[in-house]
Scaffold this active site. Structure first.
Site, mmCIF file in Angstrom:
data_model
loop_
_atom_site.group_PDB
_atom_site.id
_atom_site.type_symbol
_atom_site.label_atom_id
_atom_site.label_comp_id
_atom_site.label_asym_id
_atom_site.label_seq_id
_atom_site.Cartn_x
_atom_site.Cartn_y
_atom_site.Cartn_z
ATOM 1 N N ILE A 1 2.635 -5.727 -40.298
ATOM 2 C CA ILE A 1 1.772 -5.583 -41.482
ATOM 3 C C ILE A 1 0.702 -6.658 -41.463
ATOM 4 C CG2 ILE A 1 1.713 -5.606 -44.003
ATOM 5 C CD1 ILE A 1 4.619 -4.685 -43.974
ATOM 6 N N ASN B 1 2.682 -12.014 -50.125
ATOM 7 C CA ASN B 1 3.735 -12.826 -50.740
ATOM 8 C C ASN B 1 3.153 -13.961 -51.573
ATOM 9 O OD1 ASN B 1 6.106 -11.531 -49.919
ATOM 10 N ND2 ASN B 1 6.073 -12.502 -47.915
ATOM 11 N N ARG C 1 9.280 11.751 -36.174
ATOM 12 C CA ARG C 1 10.233 12.822 -35.897
ATOM 13 C C ARG C 1 11.661 12.321 -36.098
ATOM 14 N NH1 ARG C 1 8.480 13.775 -29.816
ATOM 15 N NH2 ARG C 1 9.090 11.573 -29.937
ATOM 16 N N GLU D 1 8.083 -8.903 -41.210
ATOM 17 C CA GLU D 1 7.242 -7.744 -41.524
ATOM 18 C C GLU D 1 6.994 -6.876 -40.292
ATOM 19 O OE1 GLU D 1 4.348 -11.203 -40.716
ATOM 20 O OE2 GLU D 1 6.364 -10.881 -41.520
#
Length: 575
Positions: free
Chosen positions: A313, A320, A344, A355
């Site tokens: 991320i 935070n 899938r 993260e």
């Protein structure tokens, strides 16, 4: 078809009996209310006629109650019938002169018996309510949630019946008539449970045990043996070979269905405990480390492309810092949900740590894996993954993809995907980078490498805890130092450049707070060194004291290793 018809008839009979019980209890309530009204009324004008009415009701109760299983009602009703039997004397006899005497004599003992019937009625009402509730709960809990089963049996009639019944119960079901067909299906599909007939031709079910045991992707697959043999040695052999249950034919379908449900539920529970990240619900690092080996072994046996992706991320630390860890957790959950919804079923998604997420794409080349992630990235850009006080929060991520090639070991493969992800970071974030096998360019280095590696001191007199912390954090770009007490930690701080010092609150010779106080009094704490306190205490005054002495973080034992890693990465700015 005989099995199906018999099962339908049994279900129909059960339903009719249940409906009959409800109707009988409702009618019983009316009849007892009528008896109570007659017994509480004043002397009747026609006692003989009143007595005959009472007899008719109790006689009806005596005959019908046992038909619905209400035995106690029938027994008490028989006593009332015996009391009022005099009303059925020969019609030619004149009952009128002695009617009142008979009526009064029977009324007194009838009162307690009526009260007994009313108590039985109350019990039966509660039993029916509990039965209805239990059925509703059982129905809601036993609804399948997409599990796929494989039924292996050479008896076409029984196999067809089981497949139909299991599909009626909501499962996805495939079938195989022999071991060869079963092996083909097991290679091509993912199943949650298998039922296996032991005595088949031309190959017995025993041969499938070897197939399952030799394949790392199938060795933990739940297996129920269905056999016409009651032989103990067969049962023992099957359990030693890896069967989870053994059901002897002929069997009741409801029992098999309950065993299937129980085994699936238990397997799901174990998986949640051992292999799932508690925050996001996706697989954890432990499962990933095992599964990546499984995928490589599968690829070696059944050649086909397989790709690996690292996802991180963008600017997670700022989320935070701005909104707090609670919002950071919601973002992690939101991205995990977005990934799960758009990958899938055969793709393996895991939280790698902090993260970072990883995805294994079986039977997928690098270019196709890159396209799949770019599609998910576009969705992340458009749709918020979390909300803060009603305000939508959107994120982006950086991802690196690499395709496995022969002779590449796992460490190299992970390293290629990881460096591709950091190349995406260095190129401006919010993108997916593909690292193809044979690329001549040097892998993109992590922002913190070699000279930029962080040095962390772990000061704790608990050797086991020090080992656990190092094992959980060693994948980060960190060099570790260890100290068994505060005095040794103080000497190391004087001699080396440290970026983080993890201090136990209570240590021999000099505890964590004593060390902080000493560094403060002598003005010897390096400005670049952060401090985290680990403590078994969670009192507010203890936390306040640590912060006043200059601690940058405080964690209460026992703590989550995932949370510890997040805190360490924040303090070291390893975003």
């Amino acid at each position: 078809m005989r099995h199906s018809s018999g099962e339908d008839r049994t279900a129909r009979e059960h339903r009719l009996m249940k409906e009959g019980k409800h109707k009988y209890v409702a009618e019983l309530a009316k009849q007892l209310a009528q008896l109570r009204e007659w017994m509480l009324s004043s002397q009747p004008d026609d006692p003989f006629e009143s007595a005959k009415r009472i007899y008719r009701i109790v006689h009806t109760l005596k005959g019908s109650a046992p038909m619905f299983g209400f035995v106690r009602v029938g027994i008490v009703a028989q006593k009332l019938v015996d009391l009022w039997e005099w009303t059925q004397a020969d019609a030619e006899q004149d009952q009128e002169p002695g009617s009142m005497v008979h009526y009064d004599r029977c009324m007194e003992p009838s009162g307690p018996l009526l009260r007994e019937l009313e108590l039985e009625l109350d019990i039966y009402k509660r039993e029916l309510e509990l039965d209805d509730h239990q059925e509703r709960v059982q129905w809601s809990f036993m609804q399948p949630s997409g599990e796929r089963l494989l039924v292996i049996d050479d008896d076409e009639v029984l196999r067809s019946y089981l497949v139909r019944r299991l599909r009626m119960d909501g499962y996805e079901v495939d079938e195989a008539a022999d071991v060869v067909a079963a092996e083909k299906l097991l290679r091509e599909n993912t199943y949650h449970l298998v039922t296996l007939d032991l005595m088949m031709h031309p190959a017995s079910g025993y041969e499938l045990f070897e197939f399952l045991k030799d394949d790392p992707t199938l060795k933990w697959l739940p297996l129920i043996v269905l056999s016409g043999r009651e032989d103990v040695s067969d049962k023992v052999r099957c359990f030693y070979l890896g069967a989870d249950d053994y059901v002897t034919k002929p069997f009741q379908y409801d029992e098999l269905a309950a065993r299937i449900y129980s085994l699936l539920n238990r397997t799901k529970t174990f998986e949640q405990m051992a292999f799932r990240d508690p925050l996001t619900g996706v697989y954890n690092r432990r499962f990933f480390d095992n599964q990546i080996q499984v995928e490589l072994q599968r690829s070696a046996r059944y050649p086909g492309p397989v790709s690996l992706a690292f996802i991180d991320i963008d600017r997670f630390k700022s989320i935070n810092d701005t909104y707090g860890h609670h919002m950071g957790d919601l973002v992690l959950q939101g991205l995990a949900h977005l990934l799960q919804d758009n990958l899938r079923n055969t793709d393996v998604l895991a939280r790698f740590g902090g993260e970072e997420f990883v995805v294994v794409f079986p039977n997928t080349g690098g270019s196709d894996a890159k396209k799949a992630l770019e599609h998910i990235l576009q969705m992340a850009q458009l749709e918020p993954v979390a909300q803060n006080e009603g305000q939508p929060l959107r994120i982006t991520f950086s991802a690196g993809v690499s395709e496995w090639v022969p002779d590449m070991d796992v460490k190299q493969w992970i390293g290629a995907s990881d460096s591709a992800m950091y190349e995406a970071k260095q190129s401006g974030r919010n993108r997916v980078v593909l690292r193809m096998a044979g690329d001549n360019q040097e892998p993109a280095e992590r922002p913190v490498q070699t000279s930029a590696r962080k040095r962390v001191l772990i000061a704790d007199d608990d050797k086991i805890l020090r080992s656990i912390l190092i094992a959980k954090l060693k994948h980060l770009p960190i060099d570790f130092q260890e100290a068994v007490d505060g005095e040794e930690a103080y000497e190391i701080i004087q001699q080396q450049t440290l970026h983080l010092c993890i201090l136990d609150r209570v240590m021999p010779r000099l505890d964590g707070y004593g060390l902080l106080q000493l560094l403060s009094d002598r003005d010897q704490r390096p400005p670049e060194m952060k401090v985290m306190i680990l403590s078994g205490r969670n009192r507010e005054e203890d936390i306040d004291r640590g912060l006043q002495l200059g601690a940058d973080g405080y964690m209460h034992k026992p703590f989550s290793m995932v949370e510890l890693e997040l805190r360490v990465k924040e303090l070291l700015e390893l975003a």
